[in-house]
Design a protein around this motif. Structure first.
Motif, PDB file in Angstrom:
ATOM      1  N   THR A  55      39.267  30.021  38.838  1.00  0.00           N
ATOM      2  CA  THR A  55      40.275  30.557  39.744  1.00  0.00           C
ATOM      3  C   THR A  55      41.567  29.762  39.658  1.00  0.00           C
ATOM      4  OG1 THR A  55      38.492  31.239  41.243  1.00  0.00           O
ATOM      5  CG2 THR A  55      40.731  31.252  42.131  1.00  0.00           C
ATOM      6  N   ALA A  56      41.459  28.446  39.560  1.00  0.00           N
ATOM      7  CA  ALA A  56      42.646  27.599  39.447  1.00  0.00           C
ATOM      8  C   ALA A  56      43.428  27.925  38.177  1.00  0.00           C
ATOM      9  CB  ALA A  56      42.257  26.127  39.471  1.00  0.00           C
ATOM     10  N   GLU A  59      45.360  31.068  38.832  1.00  0.00           N
ATOM     11  CA  GLU A  59      46.507  30.780  39.692  1.00  0.00           C
ATOM     12  C   GLU A  59      47.648  30.195  38.871  1.00  0.00           C
ATOM     13  OE1 GLU A  59      44.460  29.720  44.002  1.00  0.00           O
ATOM     14  OE2 GLU A  59      44.381  28.230  42.382  1.00  0.00           O
ATOM     15  N   ASN A  83      36.387  34.735  48.661  1.00  0.00           N
ATOM     16  CA  ASN A  83      37.325  33.616  48.682  1.00  0.00           C
ATOM     17  C   ASN A  83      38.228  33.567  47.459  1.00  0.00           C
ATOM     18  OD1 ASN A  83      36.117  32.914  51.062  1.00  0.00           O
ATOM     19  ND2 ASN A  83      35.059  31.103  50.288  1.00  0.00           N
ATOM     20  N   ASP A  84      37.639  33.718  46.275  1.00  0.00           N
ATOM     21  CA  ASP A  84      38.430  33.601  45.044  1.00  0.00           C
ATOM     22  C   ASP A  84      39.417  34.756  44.908  1.00  0.00           C
ATOM     23  OD1 ASP A  84      37.079  31.293  44.484  1.00  0.00           O
ATOM     24  OD2 ASP A  84      35.727  32.186  43.026  1.00  0.00           O
ATOM     25  N   ARG A  86      40.813  36.351  47.302  1.00  0.00           N
ATOM     26  CA  ARG A  86      41.903  36.114  48.248  1.00  0.00           C
ATOM     27  C   ARG A  86      42.845  35.039  47.731  1.00  0.00           C
ATOM     28  NH1 ARG A  86      40.396  33.962  52.566  1.00  0.00           N
ATOM     29  NH2 ARG A  86      38.127  33.836  52.411  1.00  0.00           N
ATOM     30  N   ARG A  87      42.312  34.042  47.037  1.00  0.00           N
ATOM     31  CA  ARG A  87      43.173  33.023  46.419  1.00  0.00           C
ATOM     32  C   ARG A  87      44.078  33.640  45.367  1.00  0.00           C
ATOM     33  NH1 ARG A  87      39.750  27.973  44.331  1.00  0.00           N
ATOM     34  NH2 ARG A  87      41.756  27.672  43.262  1.00  0.00           N
ATOM     35  N   LYS A  90      46.874  35.623  46.906  1.00  0.00           N
ATOM     36  CA  LYS A  90      47.901  34.715  47.405  1.00  0.00           C
ATOM     37  C   LYS A  90      48.779  34.196  46.273  1.00  0.00           C
ATOM     38  CE  LYS A  90      48.474  30.640  50.368  1.00  0.00           C
ATOM     39  NZ  LYS A  90      47.758  29.583  51.163  1.00  0.00           N
ATOM     40  N   ALA A  91      48.191  34.071  45.078  1.00  0.00           N
ATOM     41  CA  ALA A  91      48.938  33.597  43.906  1.00  0.00           C
ATOM     42  C   ALA A  91      49.773  34.706  43.276  1.00  0.00           C
ATOM     43  CB  ALA A  91      47.979  33.020  42.879  1.00  0.00           C
ATOM     44  N   LYS A 284      35.320  24.940  37.796  1.00  0.00           N
ATOM     45  CA  LYS A 284      36.562  25.176  38.486  1.00  0.00           C
ATOM     46  C   LYS A 284      36.837  23.805  39.052  1.00  0.00           C
ATOM     47  CE  LYS A 284      36.002  29.781  40.430  1.00  0.00           C
ATOM     48  NZ  LYS A 284      35.835  30.458  41.231  1.00  0.00           N
ATOM     49  N   ASP A 286      38.450  23.307  40.927  1.00  0.00           N
ATOM     50  CA  ASP A 286      39.561  24.143  41.322  1.00  0.00           C
ATOM     51  C   ASP A 286      40.609  23.332  42.089  1.00  0.00           C
ATOM     52  OD1 ASP A 286      37.471  26.379  40.941  1.00  0.00           O
ATOM     53  OD2 ASP A 286      39.384  27.396  41.222  1.00  0.00           O
ATOM     54  N   ASP A 288      40.373  22.410  45.058  1.00  0.00           N
ATOM     55  CA  ASP A 288      40.563  22.995  46.365  1.00  0.00           C
ATOM     56  C   ASP A 288      39.934  22.129  47.439  1.00  0.00           C
ATOM     57  OD1 ASP A 288      38.115  25.605  45.681  1.00  0.00           O
ATOM     58  OD2 ASP A 288      37.964  23.441  45.673  1.00  0.00           O
TER      59      ASP A 288
END
Length: 288
Positions: A55-56, A59, A83-84, A86-87, A90-91, A284, A286, A288
Motif C-alpha cells: 500500500t505504501a 501511495e 483500511n488499505d 481507504r488509504r 486518501k492518496a 508493507k 508500510d 504506518d
C-alpha cells in the motif's frame, strides 16, 4: 487454512479438483484480460507479504505518476477491513476493497466482480493489490499484464529461496524500506543473489516509499511496460472502445467462485507446471 485452494494440502484438495479450479480461473482471467486490453488499461498484480509495503508503494506511486498525468485505479484485497483501500483513496487513487474472508488470495472471478460499478476504464493503470501472502497468490492468473512482488529489506535475505514459486512468477521485485538498510544487518547483495537463483529474468528496484528513493526507476519501468505491450502514448485511451460491462458472458459464480490462474501478454517466462501467464515457466513495512 485457505478453504478455496487448500494451500497445497492434497488431503483437502485432490489434484483433479485443483486442476478444475485452475481451469475455471483461467477462463475468467482471459475474460478480464480482454477487458483490460480493449480499454487500453495496464493491469498489474501487486503481491507480497503482509507489511511488505504494498500500500505504501502505491501511495508513493500516486505522487510519482502525477507528473506523467497517469490516471491510477486500484482494488485492494484483505481478509478483513477496507483500511488499505481507504488509504489509497486518501492518496488520490480511486480504490475499491475486496474482503476475502478466509481466502488467502484473489482469484480472477473476484477481480471481475470488483470491476462492476467501478470506473476502472477511466484509468491508465489498474493495480490489483493482492492479499498479503507469499504462497497462494503466485499461482492464480487475474488477467494482469505483469506480476510485481514487493519484498522488504526487513523480511530476510533468503526470502526468495524460501518462497521460490512467488519470485519465479515475478516480472519485477520492488525491494522496499531501503531507507532502513543503514540500521539493519542486511546485505543487499545476498538478496540480489537469491533472486538470481529463482527469477527467470531477475530484475529488482530498490525503493523507499518514505524518501522517494527508486520511485523514478519504478515509474520508468511502468512506462517501459506500457510501451512494450502497446498501451503507451498520450492518446492511448482515445483508441480504446467504450462498452458496457453489463454483458451476456457466462461466468462461474457457483462452486467455481474461487477458480484461479496467470497469463502475461507481451512477456515470455518459463513457468513449470503452473503456467500462470500463458507461457512456459521452469518449474508493507508500510510505515504506518
Amino acid at each position: 487454512m485457505c478453504t478455496t485452494c487448500g494451500c497445497g494440502d492434497t488431503e483437502l484438495v485432490p489434484v483433479e479438483l485443483h486442476e478444475k479450479i485452475l481451469a475455471g480461473n483461467d477462463r475468467a482471467a482471459r475474460h478480464n484480460r480482454e477487458h483490460f486490453l480493449e480499454a487500453r488499461v495496464l493491469a498489474l498484480n501487486l503481491m507480497g507479504s503482509p507489511g511488505a509495503g504494498k500500500t505504501a508503494v502505491l501511495e508513493a506511486t500516486a505522487k510519482a505518476a502525477a507528473a506523467k498525468g497517469w490516471r491510477l485505479g486500484a482494488v485492494s484485497a484483505d481478509l478483513a477491513t477496507d483500511n488499505d483501500a481507504r488509504r489509497l483513496q486518501k492518496a488520490g487513487i480511486p480504490s475499491k476493497a475486496i474482503t476475502t474472508g478466509q481466502a488467502c488470495h484473489l482469484d480472477a472471478e473476484l477481480v471481475h466482480r470488483s470491476l462492476h460499478d467501478f470506473p476502472w476504464r477511466d484509468t491508465d493503470m489498474f493495480f490489483i493489490e493482492n492479499v498479503g501472502n507469499l504462497v497462494c497468490p503466485a499461482i492464480y492468473d487475474l488477467g494482469q499484464a505483469a506480476n510485481v512482488v514487493v519484498l522488504s529489506v526487513t523480511e530476510g535475505e533468503d526470502k526468495p529461496l524460501k518462497y521460490p514459486v512467488m519470485f519465479n512468477a515475478a516480472d519485477l521485485v520492488l525491494l522496499t524500506k531501503c531507507d532502513l538498510v543503514p540500521h539493519l544487518d542486511v546485505e543487499l547483495a545476498k538478496i540480489h543473489d537469491a533472486l538470481a537463483r529463482v527469477m527467470p529474468r531477475p530484475r529488482m528496484i530498490e525503493v523507499s516509499a518514505r524518501t522517494g528513493q527508486g520511485m523514478d526507476a519504478w515509474v520508468a519501468w511502468l512506462e517501459e511496460l506500457r510501451d512494450g505491450i502497446g498501451l503507451g502514448g498520450a492518446d492511448a485511451h482515445a483508441h480504446g472502445h467504450e462498452h458496457s460491462h453489463a454483458h451476456s458472458h457466462e461466468h462461474a459464480h457457483g462452486d467455481e467462485r474461487h477458480s484461479h490462474a496467470h497469463s502475461h501478454d507481451g512477456h515470455e517466462h518459463e513457468h513449470g507446471s503452473a503456467d500462470h501467464h500463458g507461457h512456459a515457466r521452469g518449474g508493507k513495512h508500510d510505515h504506518d
